[in-house]
Every structure is written in structure tokens, then in C-alpha cells.
Design a protein around this motif. Structure first.
Motif, PDB file in Angstrom:
ATOM      1  N   GLY A  24      27.797  14.845   0.085  1.00 30.20           N
ATOM      2  CA  GLY A  24      28.968  14.084   0.492  1.00 30.20           C
ATOM      3  C   GLY A  24      28.556  12.916   1.371  1.00 30.20           C
ATOM      4  N   VAL A  25      29.547  12.170   1.793  1.00 32.08           N
ATOM      5  CA  VAL A  25      29.300  10.979   2.608  1.00 32.08           C
ATOM      6  C   VAL A  25      28.879  11.369   4.021  1.00 32.08           C
ATOM      7  CG1 VAL A  25      30.938   9.559   1.281  1.00 32.08           C
ATOM      8  CG2 VAL A  25      31.703  10.799   3.334  1.00 32.08           C
ATOM      9  N   ALA A  26      28.366  10.402   4.753  1.00 36.70           N
ATOM     10  CA  ALA A  26      28.003  10.617   6.158  1.00 36.70           C
ATOM     11  C   ALA A  26      29.223  11.117   6.920  1.00 36.70           C
ATOM     12  CB  ALA A  26      27.500   9.317   6.775  1.00 36.70           C
ATOM     13  N   GLY A  27      29.008  12.111   7.758  1.00 32.41           N
ATOM     14  CA  GLY A  27      30.087  12.642   8.578  1.00 32.41           C
ATOM     15  C   GLY A  27      30.861  13.783   7.953  1.00 32.41           C
ATOM     16  N   CYS A  28      30.525  14.163   6.716  1.00 30.35           N
ATOM     17  CA  CYS A  28      31.280  15.252   6.076  1.00 30.35           C
ATOM     18  C   CYS A  28      30.825  16.625   6.556  1.00 30.35           C
ATOM     19  CB  CYS A  28      31.205  15.155   4.556  1.00 30.35           C
ATOM     20  SG  CYS A  28      29.592  15.549   3.855  1.00 30.35           S
ATOM     21  N   GLY A  29      29.666  16.698   7.202  1.00 30.05           N
ATOM     22  CA  GLY A  29      29.201  17.977   7.721  1.00 30.05           C
ATOM     23  C   GLY A  29      28.089  18.615   6.914  1.00 30.05           C
ATOM     24  N   LYS A  30      27.360  17.822   6.142  1.00 29.22           N
ATOM     25  CA  LYS A  30      26.298  18.378   5.283  1.00 29.22           C
ATOM     26  C   LYS A  30      25.308  19.236   6.061  1.00 29.22           C
ATOM     27  CE  LYS A  30      25.069  14.289   3.849  1.00 29.22           C
ATOM     28  NZ  LYS A  30      26.130  13.430   4.331  1.00 29.22           N
ATOM     29  N   SER A  31      24.824  18.708   7.174  1.00 30.92           N
ATOM     30  CA  SER A  31      23.794  19.445   7.929  1.00 30.92           C
ATOM     31  C   SER A  31      24.363  20.702   8.567  1.00 30.92           C
ATOM     32  CB  SER A  31      23.167  18.544   8.996  1.00 30.92           C
ATOM     33  OG  SER A  31      22.502  17.466   8.378  1.00 30.92           O
ATOM     34  N   ALA A  32      25.501  20.583   9.227  1.00 33.22           N
ATOM     35  CA  ALA A  32      26.092  21.751   9.895  1.00 33.22           C
ATOM     36  C   ALA A  32      26.445  22.833   8.882  1.00 33.22           C
ATOM     37  CB  ALA A  32      27.322  21.339  10.697  1.00 33.22           C
ATOM     38  N   VAL A  33      27.068  22.445   7.791  1.00 34.17           N
ATOM     39  CA  VAL A  33      27.428  23.413   6.751  1.00 34.17           C
ATOM     40  C   VAL A  33      26.167  23.948   6.080  1.00 34.17           C
ATOM     41  CG1 VAL A  33      28.576  23.689   4.502  1.00 34.17           C
ATOM     42  CG2 VAL A  33      29.747  22.507   6.382  1.00 34.17           C
ATOM     43  N   GLY A  34      25.224  23.057   5.803  1.00 31.83           N
ATOM     44  CA  GLY A  34      23.990  23.468   5.141  1.00 31.83           C
ATOM     45  C   GLY A  34      23.210  24.495   5.943  1.00 31.83           C
ATOM     46  N   ILE A  35      23.070  24.259   7.238  1.00 27.28           N
ATOM     47  CA  ILE A  35      22.358  25.207   8.095  1.00 27.28           C
ATOM     48  C   ILE A  35      23.076  26.553   8.117  1.00 27.28           C
ATOM     49  CG2 ILE A  35      21.762  25.728  10.500  1.00 27.28           C
ATOM     50  CD1 ILE A  35      21.208  22.649  10.800  1.00 27.28           C
ATOM     51  N   ALA A  36      24.388  26.525   8.326  1.00 27.38           N
ATOM     52  CA  ALA A  36      25.153  27.774   8.386  1.00 27.38           C
ATOM     53  C   ALA A  36      25.144  28.500   7.042  1.00 27.38           C
ATOM     54  CB  ALA A  36      26.587  27.489   8.835  1.00 27.38           C
ATOM     55  N   LEU A  37      25.211  27.756   5.954  1.00 30.20           N
ATOM     56  CA  LEU A  37      25.176  28.375   4.626  1.00 30.20           C
ATOM     57  C   LEU A  37      23.805  28.986   4.355  1.00 30.20           C
ATOM     58  CD1 LEU A  37      26.707  28.941   2.003  1.00 30.20           C
ATOM     59  CD2 LEU A  37      25.957  26.688   1.186  1.00 30.20           C
ATOM     60  N   ALA A  38      22.746  28.292   4.749  1.00 35.27           N
ATOM     61  CA  ALA A  38      21.398  28.837   4.569  1.00 35.27           C
ATOM     62  C   ALA A  38      21.230  30.135   5.361  1.00 35.27           C
ATOM     63  CB  ALA A  38      20.347  27.810   4.988  1.00 35.27           C
ATOM     64  N   VAL A  39      21.758  30.180   6.564  1.00 37.22           N
ATOM     65  CA  VAL A  39      21.693  31.409   7.362  1.00 37.22           C
ATOM     66  C   VAL A  39      22.475  32.517   6.654  1.00 37.22           C
ATOM     67  CG1 VAL A  39      22.440  32.480   9.530  1.00 37.22           C
ATOM     68  CG2 VAL A  39      21.281  30.252   9.572  1.00 37.22           C
ATOM     69  N   ALA A  40      23.681  32.208   6.188  1.00 35.86           N
ATOM     70  CA  ALA A  40      24.508  33.210   5.520  1.00 35.86           C
ATOM     71  C   ALA A  40      23.843  33.748   4.249  1.00 35.86           C
ATOM     72  CB  ALA A  40      25.884  32.627   5.195  1.00 35.86           C
ATOM     73  N   LEU A  41      23.096  32.891   3.563  1.00 31.92           N
ATOM     74  CA  LEU A  41      22.431  33.283   2.318  1.00 31.92           C
ATOM     75  C   LEU A  41      21.000  33.771   2.542  1.00 31.92           C
ATOM     76  CD1 LEU A  41      23.560  30.331   0.025  1.00 31.92           C
ATOM     77  CD2 LEU A  41      24.358  32.714  -0.078  1.00 31.92           C
ATOM     78  N   ASP A  42      20.538  33.700   3.784  1.00 33.34           N
ATOM     79  CA  ASP A  42      19.149  34.018   4.099  1.00 33.34           C
ATOM     80  C   ASP A  42      18.221  33.173   3.229  1.00 33.34           C
ATOM     81  OD1 ASP A  42      17.103  35.259   5.495  1.00 33.34           O
ATOM     82  OD2 ASP A  42      16.965  36.918   4.070  1.00 33.34           O
ATOM     83  N   ALA A  43      18.479  31.878   3.215  1.00 27.05           N
ATOM     84  CA  ALA A  43      17.763  30.937   2.359  1.00 27.05           C
ATOM     85  C   ALA A  43      17.041  29.879   3.194  1.00 27.05           C
ATOM     86  CB  ALA A  43      18.766  30.253   1.417  1.00 27.05           C
ATOM     87  N   VAL A  44      16.141  29.170   2.561  1.00 27.94           N
ATOM     88  CA  VAL A  44      15.456  28.036   3.163  1.00 27.94           C
ATOM     89  C   VAL A  44      16.465  26.900   3.331  1.00 27.94           C
ATOM     90  CG1 VAL A  44      13.688  26.273   2.727  1.00 27.94           C
ATOM     91  CG2 VAL A  44      13.260  28.644   2.095  1.00 27.94           C
ATOM     92  N   PHE A  45      16.375  26.171   4.437  1.00 27.18           N
ATOM     93  CA  PHE A  45      17.207  24.974   4.630  1.00 27.18           C
ATOM     94  C   PHE A  45      16.318  23.741   4.610  1.00 27.18           C
ATOM     95  CE2 PHE A  45      20.575  22.276   5.614  1.00 27.18           C
ATOM     96  CZ  PHE A  45      20.195  21.413   6.613  1.00 27.18           C
ATOM     97  N   ILE A  46      16.732  22.747   3.847  1.00 25.80           N
ATOM     98  CA  ILE A  46      16.029  21.458   3.780  1.00 25.80           C
ATOM     99  C   ILE A  46      16.976  20.382   4.300  1.00 25.80           C
ATOM    100  CG2 ILE A  46      14.983  19.725   2.268  1.00 25.80           C
ATOM    101  CD1 ILE A  46      14.348  22.094   0.334  1.00 25.80           C
ATOM    102  N   GLU A  47      16.580  19.720   5.364  1.00 27.96           N
ATOM    103  CA  GLU A  47      17.362  18.614   5.933  1.00 27.96           C
ATOM    104  C   GLU A  47      16.909  17.321   5.265  1.00 27.96           C
ATOM    105  OE1 GLU A  47      19.701  16.404   6.967  1.00 27.96           O
ATOM    106  OE2 GLU A  47      20.086  18.035   8.383  1.00 27.96           O
ATOM    107  N   GLY A  48      17.719  16.839   4.340  1.00 22.51           N
ATOM    108  CA  GLY A  48      17.372  15.639   3.585  1.00 22.51           C
ATOM    109  C   GLY A  48      17.114  14.423   4.456  1.00 22.51           C
ATOM    110  N   ASP A  49      17.856  14.271   5.539  1.00 24.16           N
ATOM    111  CA  ASP A  49      17.668  13.107   6.410  1.00 24.16           C
ATOM    112  C   ASP A  49      16.240  13.022   6.950  1.00 24.16           C
ATOM    113  OD1 ASP A  49      20.196  12.074   6.083  1.00 24.16           O
ATOM    114  OD2 ASP A  49      20.973  12.861   7.986  1.00 24.16           O
ATOM    115  N   ARG A  50      15.609  14.165   7.155  1.00 23.34           N
ATOM    116  CA  ARG A  50      14.237  14.172   7.692  1.00 23.34           C
ATOM    117  C   ARG A  50      13.208  13.706   6.669  1.00 23.34           C
ATOM    118  NH1 ARG A  50      14.026  19.648  11.288  1.00 23.34           N
ATOM    119  NH2 ARG A  50      15.567  18.972  12.815  1.00 23.34           N
ATOM    120  N   LEU A  51      13.594  13.613   5.411  1.00 21.60           N
ATOM    121  CA  LEU A  51      12.661  13.218   4.365  1.00 21.60           C
ATOM    122  C   LEU A  51      12.757  11.735   4.008  1.00 21.60           C
ATOM    123  CD1 LEU A  51      12.931  16.395   2.121  1.00 21.60           C
ATOM    124  CD2 LEU A  51      11.205  15.838   3.848  1.00 21.60           C
ATOM    125  N   HIS A  52      13.658  11.004   4.666  1.00 21.22           N
ATOM    126  CA  HIS A  52      13.720   9.549   4.457  1.00 21.22           C
ATOM    127  C   HIS A  52      12.449   8.913   4.985  1.00 21.22           C
ATOM    128  CE1 HIS A  52      17.637   8.404   2.930  1.00 21.22           C
ATOM    129  NE2 HIS A  52      18.238   9.232   3.763  1.00 21.22           N
TER     130      HIS A  52
END
Length: 182
Positions: A24-52
């Protein structure tokens, strides 16, 4: 949580896709939701912004939107990380704007089973959230350029849409339900 190894993710109704891209667009909550979803799924989290690459970060920080060409290497870096995690048998959640169908197709080239979780938000809320962030390179002035190029996922894409104006916990609960039943 940056990146943690995980087992194959499962939801209440059973296995969920091995790779989820929160988009989604900037400000939609990708990182916050992504981190929480990865924790809920016991999955790896990749922060796309860090790969720019630094050049992209500098452009955005100065208020210059990225072109399709400038995004290619960034998308490839995210796709490679997703594919590596899936290849190791790990579930993965990545935060990546993936604003255009072509960007999503590029990511699918690395992992065809990706499910995109589109966090839908209105421009005013996105601008307000981005303006209130501290320490992020993306200025609020670029929010409109993101909406200008946004191609929401079509019905023919493997994507789920969630209203991202709600609390992160509510968005993640909906995501878990939708992923487990997709």
C-alpha cells in the motif's frame, strides 16, 4: 523484530501462504502490520524500506518520487529475500509498497505463491500519518505521488484488501482470518 527464522505459518483454519507482502501507499501501516503479522504467523519479517539503495533514499528524502526503473533493483532485492526464506522452508512477511501490478508481477517472479495484503487507506489519513512519523526518509509531500501511480490489486490477482484506518491489532486479526481462509 528484524528478521527471525520461523516454521511454516499456520492460521486458525490451517496453513497460510508461505509468502505475504503487505502493500500500500506510505502511511498505510505496512511495517507495523507486517511486523505484527510476522509475529502472529511465527514468520520472517522483511522491511522493504531497509533494502532501498542509498540513492533511492536520498531521492525520496529530497521529495523526488522514484521511477519504475529506480524501483527495479529494490524490488529484486525484496524478491530475492522472500525467495530465500521460502526456499529455507520459512514463512515470510514483507513490507513493500508494490503500488503497481508490474511491481507485484516482478515479485511473483521470485515466488509465485505470494499473497498480497493490500492495506487500503484514504489520502488524507496517509498524509497525516506520514507527516507525524519521526525519523523516516519519506516526506508527506510524496504521498500524493504514490496515490497517483497506485494500481490496487485486481480481482484476478492473489490479493486481499483490508481497511487500514483501523487499529493494527484489528487489521492483523482480519489478515489472519483472511489468509487462513484464502
Amino acid at each position: 523484530m528484524d528478521e527471525e527464522a520461523a516454521q511454516a505459518p499456520t492460521g486458525a483454519a490451517g496453513p497460510v501462504p508461505p509468502a505475504v507482502v503487505v502493500m500500500g501507499v506510505a502511511g498505510c501501516g505496512k511495517s507495523a502490520v507486517g511486523i505484527a503479522l510476522a509475529v502472529a504467523l511465527d514468520a520472517v519479517f522483511i522491511e522493504g524500506d531497509r533494502l532501498h539503495p542509498p540513492e533511492n533514499v536520498a531521492r525520496m528524502a529530497s521529495g523526488e518520487p522514484l521511477t519504475d526503473q529506480l524501483r527495479e533493483g529494490w524490488l529484486d532485492a525484496i524478491g530475492e529475500r522472500i525467495a530465500a526464506s521460502v526456499g529455507e522452508g520459512q514463512g515470510v512477511v514483507a513490507a513493500c509498497s508494490a503500488l503497481k501490478r508490474g511491481y507485484r508481477e516482478r515479485l511473483r517472479g521470485f515466488c509465485p505463491d505470494i499473497v498480497f495484503l493490500y492495506l487500503e487507506i484514504d489520502p488524507a489519513t496517509a498524509r497525516r500519518r506520514v507527516a507525524s512519523r519521526k525519523g523516516h526518509f519519506m516526506p508527506a509531500s510524496l504521498v500524493d505521488s504514490q496515490f497517483a501511480i497506485l494500481e490496487p490489486p485486481g480481482s484476478d490477482e492473489r490479493a486481499l484488501t483490508i481497511d487500514a484506518t483501523r487499529a493494527v491489532a484489528d487489521v492483523v486479526a482480519d489478515a489472519m482470518h483472511l489468509l487462513a481462509n484464502s
